[in-house]
Motif scaffolding. Structure first.
Motif, short mmCIF file in Angstrom:
data_model
loop_
_atom_site.label_atom_id
_atom_site.label_comp_id
_atom_site.label_asym_id
_atom_site.label_seq_id
_atom_site.Cartn_x
_atom_site.Cartn_y
_atom_site.Cartn_z
N HIS A 1 0.85 -1.20 0.00
CA HIS A 1 0.00 0.00 0.00
C HIS A 1 0.89 1.24 0.00
N HIS B 1 1.21 5.67 -1.65
CA HIS B 1 0.58 6.84 -2.27
C HIS B 1 1.63 7.58 -3.07
N HIS C 1 -8.82 2.54 3.18
CA HIS C 1 -8.29 2.72 4.53
C HIS C 1 -9.36 2.32 5.54
N VAL D 1 -6.72 -1.39 4.49
CA VAL D 1 -5.45 -0.79 4.87
C VAL D 1 -5.49 -0.32 6.32
N HIS D 2 -4.47 -0.60 7.08
CA HIS D 2 -4.24 -0.19 8.48
C HIS D 2 -4.97 -1.06 9.52
N ASP E 1 2.58 3.34 2.91
CA ASP E 1 1.69 4.50 3.04
C ASP E 1 2.33 5.79 2.55
#
Ligand code: ZN
Length: 452
Positions: free
Chosen positions: A66, A68, A233, A269-270, A321
């Motif tokens: 994951h 960005h 997320h 995610v997370h 991230d």
């Protein structure tokens, strides 16, 4: 095109997890065809182009579950106003201002900065989550072009959110649908797609419904039967749960399950603030989870119960991230963070870190791409890195995780090969002009920072 890599200390990872001391890898096109001792492969393939690893450590390329690409211009930026006091303020003061400040050229260079960084640190497969509310339509094509130029492998998506009004949400949906169709049509082994969603916190019931409706009937990644996967997320900060309980009287994972967002092709995610019922839902639905310890520590949101998820049989992979694409750094952070957080030095052993970084990331990548990654094996993509690391103590497949955590760094990577193509040779990038990219990016960053 064939390539014979010779004289490497090969760590195969994967099921075999074997050390071949003077090893060779024979590559045809984008795929590993044979692995064995240098002497025998050199005799068998005399005509292949040679690349001598000179006794360096040879590993499969690193994987990132994951990231960005759009966050690259945040480096070194002073955030205006008083310092953020919680995660939502970090979103409002930094990320939701940065993504709105990105125009087309910024999207392209932000991706190129990250891709160059990935090549430099030996990361060859990345799962990206993109946002640029003022440049949505076609943004995934811009990033895909950069990925192809770099020679890496990436799965892309656009994050749908309500924070830019109904029109913005619809534009995000359209962009996901368009790019998912493109990937299904082209079947490019270096490109894949999922359906991006920001977080439950910024998605109304109406928008979630619209996303599920848009995804239904689309050709899924790799043509399997399980449908298009989402990339969202989940309960990163406690606010995500508080909002969900206040507005919908449901916890985040329950709400996502209700809408049909979860499943074996979906990336959650997370997953920091989950109760045990939600963890069970993730297991039952076969949903994939990614863990980003550097980001969790930076945002002071806490850490997910990785051990509890793994114990249930949930696949937990490692992402960054938007932090550096040096996954060896992320591995170190995972190893340290859970020990510190729990006050228990037994927490997050090195082999579990390794499992998240390689085997579990490979499961995630397997939802998107045809051939195996994260291991040196016959039939896998030829994603291979050399590391100039001279261990001061014995090094073997069993203790490799602790050499990575206490010794190896992305800066040791001298060569990066992806899909059988040499992208970095002796620390010089071959596909991207790094100096030119950084110079242009520094120019563009001035404009981005001004708009913020
Ligand atoms: Zn993220």
């Amino acid at each position: 095109m064939s390539l014979l890599i010779t004289h490497g200390q090969l760590f195969t990872l994967g099921q075999r997890n074997e050390l071949i001391p003077d090893g060779a890898i024979y590559v045809e096109g984008d795929t590993i065809v044979e692995i064995g001792p240098t002497a025998s492969l050199a005799a068998k393939y005399p005509r292949a182009g040679r690349l001598d690893a000179g006794g360096q450590i040879v590993l499969p390329g690193s994987l990132c579950g994951h990231t960005h690409f759009y966050g690259a211009f945040a480096r070194g930026m002073a955030i205006p106003g008083a310092p953020a006091t919680n995660f939502v303020e970090i979103l409002e003061r930094l990320w939701w201002k940065l993504d709105r400040a990105l125009f087309w050229e910024d999207v392209r260079y932000s991706a190129l900065i990250c891709l160059a960084d990935a090549i430099r640190h030996g990361t060859t497969t990345l799962i990206d989550h993109h946002a640029s509310p003022n440049a949505i339509d076609g943004s995934l094509d811009v990033i895909a072009d950069a990925v192809k130029e770099a020679g890496l492998r990436a799965s892309l998506c656009y994050e749908v959110t309500d924070r830019n009004g109904e029109e913005g949400a619809q534009a995000g949906i359209t962009e996901n649908v368009r790019f998912l169709k493109r990937c299904a049509r082209e079947r490019d082994p270096q490109l894949a797609a999922s359906f991006g969603l920001h977080a439950a916190l910024t998605l109304s019931d109406k928008t979630l419904e619209a996303c599920v409706a848009a995804a239904a009937g689309l050709p899924p990644a790799r043509g399997d039967e399980r449908g298009v996967g989402f990339h969202i997320h989940v309960a990163e900060g406690i606010a995500d749960q508080n909002e969900s309980l206040r507005k919908y009287n449901m916890r985040v994972v329950e709400r996502l399950q209700k809408f049909g967002i979860l499943g074996p092709n979906t990336l959650a995610v997370h997953c920091v603030h989950l109760d045990s019922y939600e963890k069970d839902i993730l297991r039952e639905t076969g949903t994939l989870v990614t863990h980003q310890p550097r980001s969790n520590m930076n945002n002071a949101v806490g850490l997910p119960d990785v051990a509890g998820l793994l114990k249930r049989g949930v696949t937990v992979a490692l992402g960054n991230d938007g932090f550096s694409n040096n996954m060896f750094e992320e591995m170190k952070a995972a190893y340290l963070a859970h020990k510190h957080n729990s006050g228990d030095p037994r927490a997050m052993p090195g082999d579990v870190v390794m499992q998240m970084a390689y085997a579990n990331n490979a499961i995630v990548a397997g939802r998107f791409f045809e051939k195996p990654v994260g291991e040196l094996s016959v039939g896998a993509y030829a994603d291979i890195i050399f590391l100039d690391y001279a261990p001061p103590t014995p090094l073997n497949p069993g203790n490799l995780p602790w050499h990575i955590i206490f010794g190896v760094d992305g800066a040791h990577v001298t060569h990066t090969i992806a899909s059988g193509k040499v992208l970095m040779k002796d620390r010089r990038l071959t596909t991207l002009d790094e100096a030119a990219i950084m110079a242009k990016a520094r120019e563009l960053a001035v404009g981005v920072w001004k708009r913020i």
